[in-house]
Scaffold this motif. Structure first.
Motif, mmCIF file in Angstrom:
data_model
loop_
_atom_site.group_PDB
_atom_site.id
_atom_site.type_symbol
_atom_site.label_atom_id
_atom_site.label_comp_id
_atom_site.label_asym_id
_atom_site.label_seq_id
_atom_site.Cartn_x
_atom_site.Cartn_y
_atom_site.Cartn_z
ATOM 1 N N LYS A 161 0.901 -1.367 -0.096
ATOM 2 C CA LYS A 161 0.151 -0.039 -0.021
ATOM 3 C C LYS A 161 0.966 1.323 0.029
ATOM 4 O O LYS A 161 0.447 2.395 -0.432
ATOM 5 N N ASP A 164 2.803 0.510 -4.588
ATOM 6 C CA ASP A 164 1.860 0.315 -5.712
ATOM 7 C C ASP A 164 0.563 1.171 -5.574
ATOM 8 O O ASP A 164 -0.008 0.978 -4.772
ATOM 9 N N ARG A 166 -3.014 1.198 -6.568
ATOM 10 C CA ARG A 166 -3.900 0.024 -7.017
ATOM 11 C C ARG A 166 -5.227 0.626 -7.600
ATOM 12 O O ARG A 166 -5.713 1.854 -7.583
ATOM 13 N N ASP A 181 -10.050 -4.421 -6.472
ATOM 14 C CA ASP A 181 -9.602 -3.139 -5.902
ATOM 15 C C ASP A 181 -8.285 -3.434 -5.571
ATOM 16 O O ASP A 181 -7.316 -2.509 -5.635
ATOM 17 N N TYR A 182 -7.700 -4.443 -5.280
ATOM 18 C CA TYR A 182 -6.500 -4.580 -4.879
ATOM 19 C C TYR A 182 -5.448 -5.032 -6.229
ATOM 20 O O TYR A 182 -4.144 -5.206 -5.967
ATOM 21 N N MET A 183 -6.008 -5.003 -7.146
ATOM 22 C CA MET A 183 -5.133 -5.031 -8.416
ATOM 23 C C MET A 183 -4.432 -4.033 -8.609
ATOM 24 O O MET A 183 -4.732 -2.832 -8.571
ATOM 25 N N THR A 184 -3.024 -4.339 -9.373
ATOM 26 C CA THR A 184 -1.950 -3.098 -9.503
ATOM 27 C C THR A 184 -2.247 -2.532 -10.537
ATOM 28 O O THR A 184 -2.613 -3.006 -11.750
ATOM 29 N N ASN A 187 2.823 -0.412 -10.786
ATOM 30 C CA ASN A 187 3.889 -0.627 -9.877
ATOM 31 C C ASN A 187 4.774 0.536 -9.390
ATOM 32 O O ASN A 187 5.346 1.306 -10.362
#
Length: 279
Positions: A161, A164, A166, A181-184, A187
């Motif tokens: 958190k 990256d 997200r 929602d946690y997908m990058t 980077n």
């Protein structure tokens, strides 16, 4: 009688063997390769000594890897064959996974992606320069930390958190189906002022594995495949399983890290010997 496989890489030399009689795999190991020729002979000597194998009991030696070009003669007069690396990667991945066809990914200093089929044909689809060398180089430059074990230990307390960007950071709605929602989204796209060395270490690991993972997924889609077998030195990093498991869930694929995944290519090289049939 035995078949010996040797994978002479840019940074390590790996070795394994098969007892032709019952097709037992003799436990493989690797050594650091500062010099390809010296390390290959050193690995061979240690392997035969540890397993009480006499030279007269070795039917053939199968060599592969970028360093195999430095070996011009037979090992100690034993018939020695060079195996093209793509064949070794594909054969080893299918053997370790028990699958008849799959995308096989070799994650070493760089990364190679191979389509391995049940007809014995193995096709190199491409790869990426992102791999173990990237992990080592960025960690040395950004953190002044060397060695995979030290990098992964440092990353244990990291939090992505702080590194990256997200999907959940840029939208409150599921605007694209299948993108949690946690997908990058980017980077290193959200580097916090409070970032720690542990955060950076985890961010580097995550970027390397996500890059390899996405390229592998795109390759699998060309052949309408779900099974992707991961091999190579980077499979031994503890964080890898969690990262690939997230990709499994997001993209409906099946990344696998089988036992002895680190030795997939050298095992495949040994199995390419004509003396070994139907395995």
């Amino acid at each position: 009688m035995y078949i010996i496989g040797i994978d002479i890489g840019g940074s390590t030399t790996k070795i394994c063997g098969f007892n032709i009689g019952d097709m037992t795999l003799i436990k493989p190991f690797y050594i650091k390769a500062s010099d390809q020729v010296s390390s290959s002979y050193g690995a061979f000597g240690k392997f035969t000594s540890d397993n009480n194998i006499n030279l007269s009991e070795i039917k053939k030696i199968q060599i592969t890897g970028v360093g195999s070009t430095f070996i011009s003669d037979d090992f100690y007069g034993i018939p020695t064959e060079t195996v093209e690396e793509t064949r070794a990667i594909g054969r080893g991945g299918l053997y370790l996974s028990g699958l008849s066809e799959a995308i096989v990914v070799s994650m070493g200093t760089g990364t190679s992606i191979v389509m391995a089929g049940n007809n014995g044909e193995n096709t190199r689809l491409g790869g990426t320069g992102v791999g173990g060398g990237t992990l080592q180089g960025l960690s040395k430059m950004l953190l002044n930390v060397s060695g995979t074990a030290n990098i992964t230990k440092l990353a244990e307390n990291g939090d992505l958190k702080n590194i990256d960007l997200r999907i959940g950071d840029i939208t409150q709605k599921d605007i694209i189906p299948g993108m949690p929602d946690y997908m990058t989204a980017s980077n290193f796209g959200k580097v916090s002022d409070l970032v720690t060395k542990s955060d950076i270490a985890l961010g580097i690991l995550n970027m390397v594995y996500e890059t390899i993972g996405m390229m592998s997924i795109f390759a699998a889609r060309q052949f309408d495949l779900k099974n992707i077998v991961l091999t190579g030195i980077l499979t031994s990093v503890p964080q890898s399983a969690e990262i690939f498991d997230k990709l499994n869930k997001m993209f409906g694929v099946n990344f696998q890290i089988p036992e002895y995944a680190n030795f997939g290519t050298v095992i495949g090289a040994a199995l390419c010997a004509e003396e070994i049939k139907n395995i």
